[in-house]
Design a protein around this motif. Structure first.
Motif, PDB file in Angstrom:
ATOM      1  N   TRP A   1       3.911   1.501  -1.163  1.00 34.02           N
ATOM      2  CA  TRP A   1       4.498   1.629  -2.499  1.00 34.02           C
ATOM      3  C   TRP A   1       3.485   2.240  -3.469  1.00 34.02           C
ATOM      4  O   TRP A   1       3.823   3.098  -4.286  1.00 34.02           O
ATOM      5  CB  TRP A   1       4.964   0.261  -3.007  1.00 34.02           C
ATOM      6  CG  TRP A   1       6.439   0.072  -2.894  1.00 34.02           C
ATOM      7  CD1 TRP A   1       7.144  -0.235  -1.780  1.00 34.02           C
ATOM      8  CD2 TRP A   1       7.386   0.212  -3.955  1.00 34.02           C
ATOM      9  NE1 TRP A   1       8.485  -0.313  -2.063  1.00 34.02           N
ATOM     10  CE2 TRP A   1       8.668  -0.042  -3.400  1.00 34.02           C
ATOM     11  CE3 TRP A   1       7.303   0.516  -5.302  1.00 34.02           C
ATOM     12  CZ2 TRP A   1       9.831   0.005  -4.147  1.00 34.02           C
ATOM     13  CZ3 TRP A   1       8.457   0.559  -6.058  1.00 34.02           C
ATOM     14  CH2 TRP A   1       9.707   0.311  -5.482  1.00 34.02           C
ATOM     15  N   GLY A   2       2.240   1.793  -3.377  1.00 38.64           N
ATOM     16  CA  GLY A   2       1.211   2.354  -4.251  1.00 38.64           C
ATOM     17  C   GLY A   2       1.025   3.840  -4.012  1.00 38.64           C
ATOM     18  O   GLY A   2       0.962   4.637  -4.951  1.00 38.64           O
TER      19      GLY A   2
ATOM     20  N   THR B   1      -1.559   1.977  -9.315  1.00 36.71           N
ATOM     21  CA  THR B   1      -1.563   3.287  -8.660  1.00 36.71           C
ATOM     22  C   THR B   1      -0.517   4.211  -9.274  1.00 36.71           C
ATOM     23  O   THR B   1      -0.743   5.409  -9.418  1.00 36.71           O
ATOM     24  CB  THR B   1      -1.306   3.142  -7.150  1.00 36.71           C
ATOM     25  OG1 THR B   1      -0.064   2.457  -6.952  1.00 36.71           O
ATOM     26  CG2 THR B   1      -2.424   2.385  -6.473  1.00 36.71           C
ATOM     27  N   GLY B   2       0.652   3.651  -9.613  1.00 38.55           N
ATOM     28  CA  GLY B   2       1.675   4.458 -10.268  1.00 38.55           C
ATOM     29  C   GLY B   2       1.215   4.961 -11.620  1.00 38.55           C
ATOM     30  O   GLY B   2       1.454   6.119 -11.981  1.00 38.55           O
TER      31      GLY B   2
ATOM     32  N   ALA C   1      -4.087   5.070  -3.174  1.00 34.23           N
ATOM     33  CA  ALA C   1      -3.644   3.815  -2.567  1.00 34.23           C
ATOM     34  C   ALA C   1      -4.682   3.275  -1.593  1.00 34.23           C
ATOM     35  O   ALA C   1      -4.895   2.060  -1.496  1.00 34.23           O
ATOM     36  CB  ALA C   1      -2.310   4.023  -1.860  1.00 34.23           C
TER      37      ALA C   1
ATOM     38  N   ALA D   1      -7.403   1.754  -3.670  1.00 34.87           N
ATOM     39  CA  ALA D   1      -6.930   0.500  -4.260  1.00 34.87           C
ATOM     40  C   ALA D   1      -6.909  -0.611  -3.222  1.00 34.87           C
ATOM     41  O   ALA D   1      -7.250  -1.768  -3.511  1.00 34.87           O
ATOM     42  CB  ALA D   1      -5.538   0.702  -4.857  1.00 34.87           C
ATOM     43  N   ARG D   2      -6.521  -0.277  -2.004  1.00 37.69           N
ATOM     44  CA  ARG D   2      -6.445  -1.296  -0.947  1.00 37.69           C
ATOM     45  C   ARG D   2      -7.817  -1.882  -0.656  1.00 37.69           C
ATOM     46  O   ARG D   2      -7.970  -3.097  -0.470  1.00 37.69           O
ATOM     47  CB  ARG D   2      -5.868  -0.664   0.312  1.00 37.69           C
ATOM     48  CG  ARG D   2      -5.824  -1.600   1.511  1.00 37.69           C
ATOM     49  CD  ARG D   2      -5.169  -0.923   2.701  1.00 37.69           C
ATOM     50  NE  ARG D   2      -5.231  -1.777   3.864  1.00 37.69           N
ATOM     51  CZ  ARG D   2      -6.230  -1.785   4.744  1.00 37.69           C
ATOM     52  NH1 ARG D   2      -7.238  -0.951   4.563  1.00 37.69           N
ATOM     53  NH2 ARG D   2      -6.229  -2.606   5.773  1.00 37.69           N
TER      54      ARG D   2
ATOM     55  N   TRP E   1      -1.681  -4.108  -8.522  1.00 35.44           N
ATOM     56  CA  TRP E   1      -2.353  -2.865  -8.150  1.00 35.44           C
ATOM     57  C   TRP E   1      -1.373  -1.810  -7.643  1.00 35.44           C
ATOM     58  O   TRP E   1      -1.681  -0.630  -7.641  1.00 35.44           O
ATOM     59  CB  TRP E   1      -3.502  -3.107  -7.182  1.00 35.44           C
ATOM     60  CG  TRP E   1      -3.193  -3.673  -5.832  1.00 35.44           C
ATOM     61  CD1 TRP E   1      -3.227  -4.969  -5.462  1.00 35.44           C
ATOM     62  CD2 TRP E   1      -2.865  -2.921  -4.654  1.00 35.44           C
ATOM     63  NE1 TRP E   1      -2.920  -5.100  -4.133  1.00 35.44           N
ATOM     64  CE2 TRP E   1      -2.701  -3.855  -3.606  1.00 35.44           C
ATOM     65  CE3 TRP E   1      -2.691  -1.566  -4.380  1.00 35.44           C
ATOM     66  CZ2 TRP E   1      -2.375  -3.477  -2.321  1.00 35.44           C
ATOM     67  CZ3 TRP E   1      -2.371  -1.190  -3.096  1.00 35.44           C
ATOM     68  CH2 TRP E   1      -2.215  -2.136  -2.071  1.00 35.44           C
ATOM     69  N   VAL E   2      -0.185  -2.230  -7.242  1.00 37.17           N
ATOM     70  CA  VAL E   2       0.858  -1.241  -6.960  1.00 37.17           C
ATOM     71  C   VAL E   2       1.225  -0.509  -8.248  1.00 37.17           C
ATOM     72  O   VAL E   2       1.334   0.716  -8.286  1.00 37.17           O
ATOM     73  CB  VAL E   2       2.104  -1.911  -6.346  1.00 37.17           C
ATOM     74  CG1 VAL E   2       3.263  -0.922  -6.289  1.00 37.17           C
ATOM     75  CG2 VAL E   2       1.795  -2.430  -4.951  1.00 37.17           C
TER      76      VAL E   2
ATOM     77  N   VAL F   1       0.838  -1.199   0.000  1.00 37.24           N
ATOM     78  CA  VAL F   1       0.000   0.000   0.000  1.00 37.24           C
ATOM     79  C   VAL F   1       0.874   1.250   0.000  1.00 37.24           C
ATOM     80  O   VAL F   1       0.609   2.229  -0.694  1.00 37.24           O
ATOM     81  CB  VAL F   1      -0.941  -0.005   1.224  1.00 37.24           C
ATOM     82  CG1 VAL F   1      -1.743   1.301   1.267  1.00 37.24           C
ATOM     83  CG2 VAL F   1      -1.883  -1.188   1.170  1.00 37.24           C
TER      84      VAL F   1
ATOM     85  N   ALA G   1       2.101   6.770  -6.797  1.00 34.74           N
ATOM     86  CA  ALA G   1       1.076   7.692  -7.291  1.00 34.74           C
ATOM     87  C   ALA G   1       1.464   9.141  -6.995  1.00 34.74           C
ATOM     88  O   ALA G   1       1.346  10.016  -7.856  1.00 34.74           O
ATOM     89  CB  ALA G   1      -0.270   7.361  -6.657  1.00 34.74           C
TER      90      ALA G   1
ATOM     91  N   ARG H   1      -0.224  -8.622  -5.654  1.00 35.77           N
ATOM     92  CA  ARG H   1      -0.174  -7.260  -5.139  1.00 35.77           C
ATOM     93  C   ARG H   1       0.536  -6.306  -6.091  1.00 35.77           C
ATOM     94  O   ARG H   1       0.197  -5.134  -6.183  1.00 35.77           O
ATOM     95  CB  ARG H   1       0.548  -7.250  -3.788  1.00 35.77           C
ATOM     96  CG  ARG H   1      -0.124  -8.112  -2.735  1.00 35.77           C
ATOM     97  CD  ARG H   1       0.740  -8.167  -1.487  1.00 35.77           C
ATOM     98  NE  ARG H   1       0.163  -9.054  -0.490  1.00 35.77           N
ATOM     99  CZ  ARG H   1       0.754  -9.355   0.651  1.00 35.77           C
ATOM    100  NH1 ARG H   1       1.954  -8.855   0.911  1.00 35.77           N
ATOM    101  NH2 ARG H   1       0.175 -10.150   1.515  1.00 35.77           N
TER     102      ARG H   1
END
Length: 724
Positions: free
Chosen positions: A151-152, A450-451, A430, A433-434, A446-447, A149, A156, A443
């Motif tokens: 990292w996401g 977000t980027g 993030a 997304a979580r 979705w990381v 999360v 972003a 995982r």
């Protein structure tokens, strides 16, 4: 992988991408006409940073607070004109440049231009990486799968800043301004305050964070706004439970002390005195000392509700005192608010002070599509801060709506607004997304998502940056770059002219002339900071329709050179509004159709595309160089061509004027008049001619005609040349 290594990798990924984007969006002029070194910059304010750094290198690290070249001729007397910028940006640049700067003056100038034109890009990519870490740090430690999360959120936020036009505008390769450095201090300050409040830092931690605020104030005085934002965040924290509120108050005391400690050398060196809000002065030191007293009192009052009420009453009284009309604090504060809102008569007209309208694509281009997410993000973050005690969110929550409003009022604050906007955007994306993808087993998917959202949130700007990355190094020069190259060519010719002498030109060319042309100027990008007359006199000159009255402006300002741009209507709307007020529409209309009064203005006379009309009836300015985008004139006394005849007879004089090497093609100069009641006709001739007749002065007077030579001495001393 440990958390430290994971976050370091996150920062590195964002940093590399941000660096590529800023390099691909370069605004550099490569070696060629007007550019002696490998490359040069276009940024006007960057040119003054170069001049100030060059002076510091010559003076062994001393950063001057005054400059004899500004607002000529007032700066040439006494200690010089006060420089509106505090010294810390130059001091920091000097620390990095001093060990590597060449001794040879020419090589050192090229080094300084490249160094100053690269440093903001470095600061800007550091901001991208720091915002990634800031957003990642806002992810709760106890949350499931917190590192993905984090990292996401980090990707972003970091990539949002990396691809945001408002950040690229002040941080691309070739910009030399200090705003990217200020954004770095701003990011460190918000992150430090949020972390300090969350971890219960006391006075020592506050001093450490306060040093960042002091450095920011010593770089850009408007950083006081960021100080006010974190003061509000700390003030809100003092209203928490007794122990936590007291700790926050101690932290605020330390922050004010650290800022005062870091800023005080700049205050002592400041040429500004009195109740100055727009320029660094003792007022800012007094504000920090007042903050120390208030937070110290808050620590004492934190355990008693009645004491907190007393503190609120005292603060209200202080605000009322500051608002009393006619007092220096109130007048200074009002000037600062006018500047920040773009209401100032001058500041409201320049490009950086233009608003970012929500209707259309302007606001979305500068700030990104994250504007759609911000209202929700602010509300959710407020809920987390209040209900869950996530006090570390408070600086970002307070800053986002305030700075966004200021950015919409003035685009100069776009980069400042993107800092908290990017962090809240990354945190919110993030978080969504979580919750939406919590059952997605992979995982990393979705990381990455977000980027990608951080990039896509900047829409066409991100797409354009990606295209530039694929064509890096092969893009041609824009029209703005070509215009700047032509003006640099004229500035180089100006530097090569023998003797001294100041230059009158549009204010936004002043720093270029000082840096490249090596000459004092009347007006620069410092604008009305240096006095309204210093700003307006060039515009008064260019809009003057009587050459004799225009000459009086040059004489009063002790101007030797005039740089007139082509097309001549550069800054016309601002010029007309500032000089003629209600009659401004007449000037813009006459410029559009080429009628009077525009056609009779000095701007039209000195920048006419018709070579035969150049310098029409201006016998005290001789053209010494011309390029596609401008004309360079020198003020001279002008030889007096005189002839005796009958009253009313018409005298016409013409000459073929050869330009010096590199100054442009030859042109034919013409001027005419009629004999007075005594039958005497006189004309001022600003050009010397050659004795071999190739550059002779040809004249006709009634039925007579002939040719004469005009010596350089006659032109410089204003001697009479009888026409025979």
């Amino acid at each position: 992988m440990s958390r430290v290594l994971s976050r370091a990798l996150l920062a590195f990924v964002v940093l590399v991408i941000s660096l590529g984007v800023r390099a691909a969006n370069e605004t550099r002029l490569m070696h060629g006409p007007g550019v002696a070194g490998a490359w040069a910059t276009l940024d006007p304010d960057g040119h003054y940073h170069m001049r100030r750094l060059e002076r510091a290198l010559e003076d062994g690290g001393h950063v001057a607070g005054t400059d004899p070249w500004l607002a000529h001729p007032s700066g040439a007397t006494g200690e010089g004109t006060p420089i509106p910028w505090p010294p810390y940006a130059t001091q920091l640049l000097w620390l990095g440049a001093a060990p590597f700067a060449p001794d040879d003056p020419g090589e050192r100038r090229d080094f300084v231009e490249r160094y100053v034109g690269t440093a903001p890009m470095v600061f800007s990519v550091l901001v991208s990486a720091l915002l990634a870490l800031a957003a990642a740090s806002l992810v709760g430690r106890g949350e499931e799968r917190s590192e993905p999360v984090a990292w996401g959120a980090g990707l972003a936020a970091g990539l949002y800043h990396a691809f945001a036009f408002g950040a690229i505008r002040y941080g691309n390769w070739g910009v030399g301004d200090h705003h990217a450095l200020v954004a770095l201090f701003q990011s460190l300050l918000f992150l430090g305050v949020g972390t300090g409040l969350a971890r219960g830092w006391r006075i020592k931690g506050g001093i450490a964070v306060g040093l960042v605020l002091g450095l920011a104030l010593g770089t850009w005085v408007a950083s006081a706004l960021y100080g006010a934002i974190v003061a509000l965040a700390i003030g809100a924290a003092t209203m928490r439970a007794r122990t936590q509120g007291r700790i926050a108050a101690h932290f605020g005391t330390g922050l004010c002390a650290g800022a005062l400690l870091a800023m005080f050398p700049a205050v002592l060196a400041s040429p500004w005195t009195g109740a100055e809000w727009l320029n660094l002065s003792t007022v800012h030191a007094a504000c920090l000392m007042s903050g120390m007293i208030v937070f110290r009192a808050a620590a004492w009052m934190a355990s008693d509700a009645r004491r907190r009420g007393l503190l609120g009453a005292v603060l209200l009284l202080v605000v009322l005192v500051l608002a009393i009309p006619g007092t220096p604090p109130a007048d200074g504060l009002r000037a600062g608010l006018d500047w920040s809102s773009g209401a100032n008569a001058f500041m409201g007209r320049i490009n950086e002070s233009q608003p970012l309208p929500l209707v259309g694509a302007t606001a979305w281009k500068w700030l990104g599509l994250g504007l759609f997410v911000v209202p929700v993000a602010v509300i959710v973050a407020c809920g987390h801060a209040i209900a869950r005690g996530r006090i570390e969110l408070s600086p970002w929550v307070i800053a986002t709506p305030l700075l966004l409003w200021m950015a919409l009022e003035q685009r100069r604050f776009a980069e400042a607004a993107i800092v908290p906007l990017a962090v809240l955007f990354g945190w919110m994306v993030a978080l969504l997304a979580r919750y939406c993808l919590r059952k997605w087993p992979a995982r990393i998917h979705w990381v990455a998502l977000t980027g990608i959202l951080g990039v896509l949130a900047n829409g066409p700007v991100a797409w354009d940056s990606c295209l530039r990355l694929t064509k890096f190094g092969s893009l041609g020069e824009t029209r703005r770059m070509q215009q700047h190259r032509g003006l640099r060519e004229l500035a180089v010719i100006l530097r090569d002219q023998p003797g001294e002498g100041a230059v009158l030109a549009h204010w936004d060319r002043g720093h270029l002339i000082e840096w490249v042309g090596g000459r004092p100027t009347v007006a620069t990008g410092f604008g009305s900071y240096l006095g309204e007359d210093a700003l307006l006199d060039p515009w008064r000159f260019f809009l003057e329709t009587d050459p004799k009255r225009a000459e009086l402006i040059l004489i009063a300002r002790k101007v030797r050179f005039v740089l007139a741009e082509h097309p001549a209507n550069h800054n016309l709307e601002s010029m007309a509004a500032a000089v003629h007020g209600p009659r401004a529409d007449i000037w813009t209309a006459s410029a559009a159709d080429g009628s009077s009064p525009w056609i009779d203005s000095m701007a039209a006379r000195l920048s006419n595309a018709d070579a035969a009309q150049l310098g029409r009836d201006v016998g005290y300015l001789r053209l010494i160089a011309r390029k596609d985008h401008g004309f360079l004139y020198e003020r001279v006394q002008g030889a007096i061509a005189q002839i005796q005849g009958e009253p009313g007879e018409r005298l016409e004089v013409r000459a073929r004027i050869p330009m010096a090497e590199g100054g442009g093609p030859d042109f034919e100069w013409k001027v005419r008049t009629v004999a007075d009641a005594n039958g005497i006709a006189r004309l001022r001739v600003p050009y010397a001619t050659r004795a071999d007749g190739a550059g002779a002065l040809f004249w006709t007077f009634g039925e007579r005609s002939g040719q004469n030579t005009v010596s350089t001495t006659a032109v410089t001393e204003g001697s009479i040349v009888p026409l025979r």
